[in-house]
Design an enzyme around this catalytic site. Structure first.
Site, PDB file in Angstrom:
ATOM      1  N   CYS A  16      25.976  21.211  -0.583  1.00 24.10           N
ATOM      2  CA  CYS A  16      24.858  22.151  -0.473  1.00 24.10           C
ATOM      3  C   CYS A  16      24.461  22.334   0.996  1.00 24.10           C
ATOM      4  O   CYS A  16      25.227  22.876   1.768  1.00 24.10           O
ATOM      5  CB  CYS A  16      23.709  21.688  -1.366  1.00 24.10           C
ATOM      6  SG  CYS A  16      22.537  23.009  -1.746  1.00 24.10           S
ATOM      7  N   HIS A  23      26.347  20.345  -6.823  1.00 28.62           N
ATOM      8  CA  HIS A  23      25.909  18.960  -6.587  1.00 28.62           C
ATOM      9  C   HIS A  23      26.585  17.971  -7.533  1.00 28.62           C
ATOM     10  O   HIS A  23      26.018  17.636  -8.576  1.00 28.62           O
ATOM     11  CB  HIS A  23      24.398  18.865  -6.823  1.00 28.62           C
ATOM     12  CG  HIS A  23      23.577  19.495  -5.750  1.00 28.62           C
ATOM     13  ND1 HIS A  23      23.151  18.806  -4.634  1.00 28.62           N
ATOM     14  CD2 HIS A  23      23.082  20.742  -5.619  1.00 28.62           C
ATOM     15  CE1 HIS A  23      22.440  19.605  -3.856  1.00 28.62           C
ATOM     16  NE2 HIS A  23      22.379  20.789  -4.431  1.00 28.62           N
ATOM     17  N   GLU A  41      26.737  14.865  -7.253  1.00 25.64           N
ATOM     18  CA  GLU A  41      25.945  13.625  -7.324  1.00 25.64           C
ATOM     19  C   GLU A  41      24.840  13.730  -8.374  1.00 25.64           C
ATOM     20  O   GLU A  41      24.231  12.729  -8.726  1.00 25.64           O
ATOM     21  CB  GLU A  41      25.367  13.286  -5.937  1.00 25.64           C
ATOM     22  CG  GLU A  41      24.100  14.025  -5.527  1.00 25.64           C
ATOM     23  CD  GLU A  41      24.320  15.460  -5.042  1.00 25.64           C
ATOM     24  OE1 GLU A  41      25.422  16.004  -5.271  1.00 25.64           O
ATOM     25  OE2 GLU A  41      23.368  16.033  -4.457  1.00 25.64           O
TER      26      GLU A  41
END
Lengths: 76, 221
Positions: free
Chosen positions: B87, B195, B197
């Site tokens: 990002c 994302h 994560e």
């Protein structure tokens, strides 16, 4: 020494913000606005004698992203 | 595997990536502040997290890309240390020139925050080796400036060299050729807007992102 650096998007790079501004102008009743391109102006106060090369480098290294933007330097 | 997470003023996914890295590697990453001029030694991964570094002033990622610690990141990337930018981290990587192109305002002007479909374009990278090429996964995005732009020659080169890592399965932000993530020429630097994560544990609702970190751990050791 006062300088002005004008940063604009390169031709061919889409400008969604410019398009939104164009639509907002149409919404306000301004007819015939065929295109809007948004850009940035930086006003710099630099030491007398700052070299042209240094000013160019400031533009290339930070003020403009030359992948998508052009810049123009104006000396006041 | 030793890892480091770079923290800029305005980063807000630094803890998310730290939790994900610890869950997969078993070791908490070093959190490195932007003003540091050196990185810990022996790193298997440097992560540039999501967020709004320096308030997105000037251009997203522009100021972070010129911060002291990023000079050390660029140097480490040149030595082959794996680097992932997620990002805002992807925006920083393009601003440094480690990755080509730029991330512009989303074509629809909206901030997009939802799960999106991604197609894994290559499994031939340290970041994607645990996926199958062509596999579709679901990963969340949350960005306003994820509209990938590069000139046609650069896009052709990225595609021809197998450097497109992920593509959106449907249009999310106007990105050129649907590109969601790209690799550098040596394959040790990955930038992506989604994302991974945020989808590593069952409680996240999906674990499609976990294999990115597991594959990396397997590849790097």
């Amino acid at each position: 020494m006062k300088l002005r650096v004008i940063v604009t998007l390169k031709n061919g790079v889409l400008d969604p913000q410019g398009k939104a501004i164009q639509h907002a102008l149409a919404g306000l009743g301004f007819d015939g606005v065929e295109d809007v391109r948004a850009g940035k102006i930086f006003e710099l106060e630099v030491a007398e004698g700052t070299s042209d090369a240094a000013i160019e480098e400031m533009c290339r290294k930070l003020l403009a992203n030359t992948v998508i933007e052009n810049y123009r330097i104006e000396r006041a | 595997m030793k890892t480091a997470v770079i923290v800029f003023p305005g980063s807000n996914c630094d803890r998310d990536i730290a939790v994900a890295l610890e869950a997969v590697t078993g070791t908490a990453p070093a959190m490195v502040w932007h003003g540091e001029s050196a990185l810990p030694g022996g790193l298997g991964l440097i992560a540039l997290p999501g967020g709004f570094s320096y308030g997105d002033y000037l251009r997203c990622g522009a100021i972070a890309a010129r911060s002291p610690v990023v000079r050390a990141v660029i140097e480490a990337a040149g030595r082959g240390v794996p680097v992932i930018g997620i990002c805002n981290g992807f925006q920083v990587l393009t601003e440094t020139g480690l990755l080509p192109g730029a991330l512009m305002r989303n074509a629809g002007l909206d901030f997009v925050c939802r799960d999106v479909g991604l197609k894994v374009e290559t499994s031939q990278s340290i970041f994607t080796s645990a996926y199958r090429a062509g596999e579709e996964i679901s990963v969340p995005v949350a960005h306003h400036d994820g509209n990938y732009f590069a000139d046609a020659d650069t896009l052709d080169r990225l595609e021809g060299d197998g450097r497109v890592a992920f593509r959106y399965t449907s249009d999310v932000n106007g990105s050129a050729r649907g590109i969601a993530g790209i690799l550098n020429a040596s394959g040790n630097v990955l930038g992506m807007m989604p994302h991974p994560e945020r989808c590593v544990e069952a409680a996240h609702g999906n674990t499609d992102g976990r294999r990115l970190f597991e594959g990396l751990l397997e590849a790097v050791g």
